[in-house]
Design a protein around this motif. Structure first.
Motif, short mmCIF file in Angstrom:
data_model
loop_
_atom_site.label_atom_id
_atom_site.label_comp_id
_atom_site.label_asym_id
_atom_site.label_seq_id
_atom_site.Cartn_x
_atom_site.Cartn_y
_atom_site.Cartn_z
N UNK A 1 0.83 -1.21 0.00
CA UNK A 1 0.00 0.00 0.00
C UNK A 1 0.87 1.26 0.00
N UNK A 2 1.91 1.26 0.82
CA UNK A 2 2.82 2.41 0.91
C UNK A 2 3.48 2.70 -0.44
N UNK A 3 4.00 1.67 -1.08
CA UNK A 3 4.66 1.84 -2.37
C UNK A 3 3.67 2.18 -3.48
N UNK A 4 2.49 1.61 -3.43
CA UNK A 4 1.45 1.89 -4.42
C UNK A 4 1.02 3.34 -4.35
N UNK A 5 0.87 3.86 -3.13
CA UNK A 5 0.47 5.25 -2.97
C UNK A 5 1.57 6.23 -3.35
N UNK A 6 2.82 5.77 -3.38
CA UNK A 6 3.92 6.61 -3.85
C UNK A 6 3.99 6.65 -5.37
N UNK B 1 -0.03 -7.61 -8.18
CA UNK B 1 -1.20 -7.14 -8.93
C UNK B 1 -2.51 -7.60 -8.28
N UNK B 2 -2.53 -8.85 -7.85
CA UNK B 2 -3.73 -9.39 -7.19
C UNK B 2 -3.98 -8.65 -5.87
N UNK B 3 -2.92 -8.40 -5.13
CA UNK B 3 -3.05 -7.69 -3.86
C UNK B 3 -3.61 -6.28 -4.10
N UNK B 4 -3.12 -5.61 -5.11
CA UNK B 4 -3.60 -4.27 -5.44
C UNK B 4 -5.06 -4.33 -5.89
N UNK B 5 -5.37 -5.30 -6.72
CA UNK B 5 -6.72 -5.44 -7.24
C UNK B 5 -7.73 -5.72 -6.13
N UNK B 6 -7.35 -6.55 -5.18
CA UNK B 6 -8.27 -6.93 -4.11
C UNK B 6 -8.38 -5.88 -3.01
N UNK B 7 -7.26 -5.26 -2.66
CA UNK B 7 -7.24 -4.43 -1.45
C UNK B 7 -7.11 -2.93 -1.68
N UNK B 8 -6.59 -2.50 -2.82
CA UNK B 8 -6.23 -1.10 -2.98
C UNK B 8 -6.89 -0.41 -4.16
N UNK B 9 -7.97 -0.97 -4.71
CA UNK B 9 -8.56 -0.37 -5.90
C UNK B 9 -9.17 1.01 -5.62
#
Length: 132
Positions: free
Chosen positions: A8-13, A32-40
């Motif tokens: 989440x930290x890296x995705x938001x950066x 990608x799956x983690x982002x798709x499931x938790x951070x969309x």
């Protein structure tokens, strides 16, 4: 196990999934799956930071290409220089009494007799004076 908080930290950066996978040493598909499931729902923040990072990289590359060599600077600003007896270009204090710290003060003529003589003696070809 994948650290969701770190993802989440890296995705938001603004990092992409493959970049996050390189940092965390895991497969890109897992990220990608983690982002798709938790951070969309953080997608708009991610895209804004991604664009910001891209602009910072573009500006940094542009700034780094703006370097001007001493020879180019002297060619563009020839009016503040005068030629001395050896053929070297030096700043003419009467024309430019105040100059910045990064302005070249002297540009040595590589083809002067003095420079050629110094290079030959330094090479060890002959030890005595050649051109004088």
């Amino acid at each position: 196990m994948l650290d969701k908080e770190r993802v989440k930290e890296l995705y938001l950066k603004g990092y992409a999934a493959y970049q996050i996978s390189n940092v965390l040493n895991c497969k890109p598909e897992k990220v990608r799956k983690c982002i798709e499931r938790n951070l969309k729902h953080f997608r708009s923040s991610h895209l804004a930071n991604k664009i910001r990072n891209k602009e910072i990289d573009r500006i940094t590359r542009y700034e780094s290409k703006q370097f001007m060599s001493d020879a180019t600077f002297i060619k563009k600003n020839r009016s503040i220089y005068k030629t001395n007896d050896d053929g070297d270009l030096v700043v003419d204090i009467s024309v430019a009494p105040i100059i910045t710290f990064d302005t070249p003060k002297r540009f040595v003529n590589e083809n002067s007799k003095k420079e050629i003589n110094r290079k030959i003696i330094k090479s060890g070809y002959r030890k005595d004076e050649l051109l004088y």
